[in-house]
Design a protein around this motif. Structure first.
Motif, PDB file in Angstrom:
ATOM      1  N   MET A   1       0.840  -1.201   0.000  1.00 42.04           N
ATOM      2  CA  MET A   1       0.000   0.000   0.000  1.00 42.04           C
ATOM      3  C   MET A   1       0.867   1.240   0.000  1.00 42.04           C
ATOM      4  O   MET A   1       2.066   1.173   0.287  1.00 42.04           O
ATOM      5  CB  MET A   1      -0.947   0.017   1.205  1.00 42.04           C
ATOM      6  CG  MET A   1      -0.271   0.243   2.529  1.00 42.04           C
ATOM      7  SD  MET A   1      -1.395   0.263   3.916  1.00 42.04           S
ATOM      8  CE  MET A   1      -1.832  -1.445   4.037  1.00 42.04           C
ATOM      9  N   ARG A   2       0.233   2.374  -0.333  1.00 45.17           N
ATOM     10  CA  ARG A   2       0.901   3.672  -0.250  1.00 45.17           C
ATOM     11  C   ARG A   2       0.099   4.534   0.699  1.00 45.17           C
ATOM     12  O   ARG A   2      -1.115   4.377   0.818  1.00 45.17           O
ATOM     13  CB  ARG A   2       0.967   4.331  -1.621  1.00 45.17           C
ATOM     14  CG  ARG A   2       1.858   3.594  -2.588  1.00 45.17           C
ATOM     15  CD  ARG A   2       1.966   4.324  -3.889  1.00 45.17           C
ATOM     16  NE  ARG A   2       0.706   5.022  -4.198  1.00 45.17           N
ATOM     17  CZ  ARG A   2       0.170   5.093  -5.394  1.00 45.17           C
ATOM     18  NH1 ARG A   2       0.739   4.517  -6.394  1.00 45.17           N
ATOM     19  NH2 ARG A   2      -0.956   5.740  -5.595  1.00 45.17           N
ATOM     20  N   MET A   3       0.777   5.467   1.355  1.00 46.88           N
ATOM     21  CA  MET A   3       0.112   6.328   2.324  1.00 46.88           C
ATOM     22  C   MET A   3       0.542   7.773   2.106  1.00 46.88           C
ATOM     23  O   MET A   3       1.719   8.052   1.879  1.00 46.88           O
ATOM     24  CB  MET A   3       0.473   5.895   3.748  1.00 46.88           C
ATOM     25  CG  MET A   3      -0.161   6.736   4.822  1.00 46.88           C
ATOM     26  SD  MET A   3       0.092   6.090   6.494  1.00 46.88           S
ATOM     27  CE  MET A   3       1.780   6.547   6.785  1.00 46.88           C
ATOM     28  N   VAL A   4      -0.427   8.691   2.166  1.00 48.15           N
ATOM     29  CA  VAL A   4      -0.169  10.122   2.177  1.00 48.15           C
ATOM     30  C   VAL A   4      -0.764  10.634   3.476  1.00 48.15           C
ATOM     31  O   VAL A   4      -1.927  10.373   3.779  1.00 48.15           O
ATOM     32  CB  VAL A   4      -0.820  10.836   0.968  1.00 48.15           C
ATOM     33  CG1 VAL A   4      -0.548  12.320   1.027  1.00 48.15           C
ATOM     34  CG2 VAL A   4      -0.330  10.244  -0.337  1.00 48.15           C
ATOM     35  N   ILE A   5       0.035  11.354   4.254  1.00 47.79           N
ATOM     36  CA  ILE A   5      -0.408  11.798   5.578  1.00 47.79           C
ATOM     37  C   ILE A   5      -0.044  13.261   5.774  1.00 47.79           C
ATOM     38  O   ILE A   5       1.017  13.711   5.346  1.00 47.79           O
ATOM     39  CB  ILE A   5       0.209  10.920   6.691  1.00 47.79           C
ATOM     40  CG1 ILE A   5      -0.360  11.265   8.051  1.00 47.79           C
ATOM     41  CG2 ILE A   5       1.708  10.990   6.680  1.00 47.79           C
ATOM     42  CD1 ILE A   5       0.004  10.273   9.134  1.00 47.79           C
ATOM     43  N   CYS A   6      -0.965  14.005   6.380  1.00 51.99           N
ATOM     44  CA  CYS A   6      -0.672  15.387   6.757  1.00 51.99           C
ATOM     45  C   CYS A   6      -1.409  15.693   8.058  1.00 51.99           C
ATOM     46  O   CYS A   6      -2.281  14.932   8.489  1.00 51.99           O
ATOM     47  CB  CYS A   6      -1.046  16.368   5.654  1.00 51.99           C
ATOM     48  SG  CYS A   6      -2.770  16.767   5.530  1.00 51.99           S
ATOM     49  N   ASP A   7      -1.042  16.805   8.674  1.00 48.87           N
ATOM     50  CA  ASP A   7      -1.682  17.204   9.920  1.00 48.87           C
ATOM     51  C   ASP A   7      -3.129  17.580   9.658  1.00 48.87           C
ATOM     52  O   ASP A   7      -3.478  18.060   8.584  1.00 48.87           O
ATOM     53  CB  ASP A   7      -0.941  18.386  10.546  1.00 48.87           C
ATOM     54  CG  ASP A   7       0.457  18.003  10.990  1.00 48.87           C
ATOM     55  OD1 ASP A   7       0.664  16.805  11.306  1.00 48.87           O
ATOM     56  OD2 ASP A   7       1.340  18.868  11.012  1.00 48.87           O
ATOM     57  N   ALA A   8      -3.966  17.368  10.656  1.00 50.69           N
ATOM     58  CA  ALA A   8      -5.378  17.724  10.552  1.00 50.69           C
ATOM     59  C   ALA A   8      -5.523  19.237  10.475  1.00 50.69           C
ATOM     60  O   ALA A   8      -4.589  19.992  10.785  1.00 50.69           O
ATOM     61  CB  ALA A   8      -6.146  17.162  11.738  1.00 50.69           C
ATOM     62  N   VAL A   9      -6.704  19.683  10.079  1.00 51.02           N
ATOM     63  CA  VAL A   9      -6.959  21.109   9.887  1.00 51.02           C
ATOM     64  C   VAL A   9      -6.752  21.884  11.176  1.00 51.02           C
ATOM     65  O   VAL A   9      -6.142  22.950  11.185  1.00 51.02           O
ATOM     66  CB  VAL A   9      -8.388  21.324   9.343  1.00 51.02           C
ATOM     67  CG1 VAL A   9      -8.707  22.794   9.225  1.00 51.02           C
ATOM     68  CG2 VAL A   9      -8.534  20.636   8.000  1.00 51.02           C
ATOM     69  N   SER A  10      -7.265  21.391  12.297  1.00 52.60           N
ATOM     70  CA  SER A  10      -7.107  22.100  13.567  1.00 52.60           C
ATOM     71  C   SER A  10      -6.615  21.139  14.644  1.00 52.60           C
ATOM     72  O   SER A  10      -6.762  19.924  14.527  1.00 52.60           O
ATOM     73  CB  SER A  10      -8.432  22.734  13.989  1.00 52.60           C
ATOM     74  OG  SER A  10      -9.410  21.742  14.178  1.00 52.60           O
ATOM     75  N   GLU A  11      -6.032  21.707  15.683  1.00 58.95           N
ATOM     76  CA  GLU A  11      -5.528  20.907  16.800  1.00 58.95           C
ATOM     77  C   GLU A  11      -6.654  20.117  17.451  1.00 58.95           C
ATOM     78  O   GLU A  11      -7.767  20.609  17.599  1.00 58.95           O
ATOM     79  CB  GLU A  11      -4.911  21.817  17.857  1.00 58.95           C
ATOM     80  CG  GLU A  11      -3.555  22.368  17.515  1.00 58.95           C
ATOM     81  CD  GLU A  11      -2.455  21.340  17.654  1.00 58.95           C
ATOM     82  OE1 GLU A  11      -2.472  20.538  18.601  1.00 58.95           O
ATOM     83  OE2 GLU A  11      -1.566  21.355  16.795  1.00 58.95           O
ATOM     84  N   GLY A  12      -6.383  18.910  17.829  1.00 60.86           N
ATOM     85  CA  GLY A  12      -7.341  18.092  18.546  1.00 60.86           C
ATOM     86  C   GLY A  12      -8.360  17.383  17.681  1.00 60.86           C
ATOM     87  O   GLY A  12      -9.275  16.759  18.207  1.00 60.86           O
ATOM     88  N   ASP A  13      -8.246  17.497  16.359  1.00 58.09           N
ATOM     89  CA  ASP A  13      -9.167  16.760  15.490  1.00 58.09           C
ATOM     90  C   ASP A  13      -8.935  15.264  15.658  1.00 58.09           C
ATOM     91  O   ASP A  13      -7.805  14.817  15.882  1.00 58.09           O
ATOM     92  CB  ASP A  13      -8.961  17.146  14.023  1.00 58.09           C
ATOM     93  CG  ASP A  13      -9.681  18.424  13.651  1.00 58.09           C
ATOM     94  OD1 ASP A  13     -10.517  18.876  14.446  1.00 58.09           O
ATOM     95  OD2 ASP A  13      -9.412  18.955  12.561  1.00 58.09           O
ATOM     96  N   PRO A  14      -9.986  14.460  15.549  1.00 56.54           N
ATOM     97  CA  PRO A  14      -9.830  13.025  15.780  1.00 56.54           C
ATOM     98  C   PRO A  14      -9.062  12.302  14.671  1.00 56.54           C
ATOM     99  O   PRO A  14      -8.657  11.177  14.847  1.00 56.54           O
ATOM    100  CB  PRO A  14     -11.272  12.523  15.845  1.00 56.54           C
ATOM    101  CG  PRO A  14     -12.051  13.512  15.074  1.00 56.54           C
ATOM    102  CD  PRO A  14     -11.368  14.832  15.290  1.00 56.54           C
ATOM    103  N   GLY A  15      -8.838  12.937  13.561  1.00 60.63           N
ATOM    104  CA  GLY A  15      -8.145  12.291  12.458  1.00 60.63           C
ATOM    105  C   GLY A  15      -9.127  11.601  11.533  1.00 60.63           C
ATOM    106  O   GLY A  15     -10.153  11.088  11.977  1.00 60.63           O
ATOM    107  N   ARG A  16      -8.819  11.633  10.250  1.00 56.66           N
ATOM    108  CA  ARG A  16      -9.694  11.019   9.262  1.00 56.66           C
ATOM    109  C   ARG A  16      -8.855  10.211   8.293  1.00 56.66           C
ATOM    110  O   ARG A  16      -7.650  10.383   8.195  1.00 56.66           O
ATOM    111  CB  ARG A  16     -10.467  12.086   8.490  1.00 56.66           C
ATOM    112  CG  ARG A  16     -11.366  12.919   9.377  1.00 56.66           C
ATOM    113  CD  ARG A  16     -12.024  14.019   8.617  1.00 56.66           C
ATOM    114  NE  ARG A  16     -11.011  14.922   8.085  1.00 56.66           N
ATOM    115  CZ  ARG A  16     -11.260  15.891   7.219  1.00 56.66           C
ATOM    116  NH1 ARG A  16     -12.469  16.098   6.786  1.00 56.66           N
ATOM    117  NH2 ARG A  16     -10.292  16.667   6.789  1.00 56.66           N
TER     118      ARG A  16
END
Length: 109
Positions: free
Chosen positions: A25-40
């Motif tokens: 698999m391949r993965m692209v990851i970045c920080d969530a829009v705002s602090e404390g977001d649960p992640g998507r």
């Protein structure tokens, strides 16, 4: 599990994110829009993998792997891309690959 649904969010992760590759698999990851977001998380399978049946199977396999590995990571948005080897891989191999990619990204457990 919260998923990325809006095209703008998908593009933000794809353009600003860091990319990590594994044969399964391949993965692209970045920080969530705002602090404390649960992640998507989002799941993608390119057309070169085959017809819709094969692409959907690959995405189902990725979704089950993400559930088994307690994904997504809080505070991060992730896109998982299927490869040709994804749909035929054993679940434990996919989970190990996802953990390895997460560790390389610095968000491992």
């Amino acid at each position: 599990m919260k998923t990325i649904k809006a095209r703008s969010d998908f593009e933000r992760v794809y353009t600003r994110g860091r990319r990590y590759n594994h044969p399964l698999m391949r993965m692209v990851i970045c920080d969530a829009v705002s602090e404390g977001d649960p992640g998507r998380v989002a799941f993608a399978a390119p057309k070169r993998l085959g017809n819709a049946v094969l692409r959907n199977r690959s995405k189902r396999v990725l979704r089950e792997t993400a559930r088994a590995c307690d994904f997504p990571v809080p505070g991060h948005d992730v896109i998982l891309f299927a490869t040709a080897a994804t749909r035929d891989a054993a679940p434990q191999d996919l989970c190990a690959a996802l953990m390895r990619l997460s560790a390389r990204a610095g968000v491992g457990w």
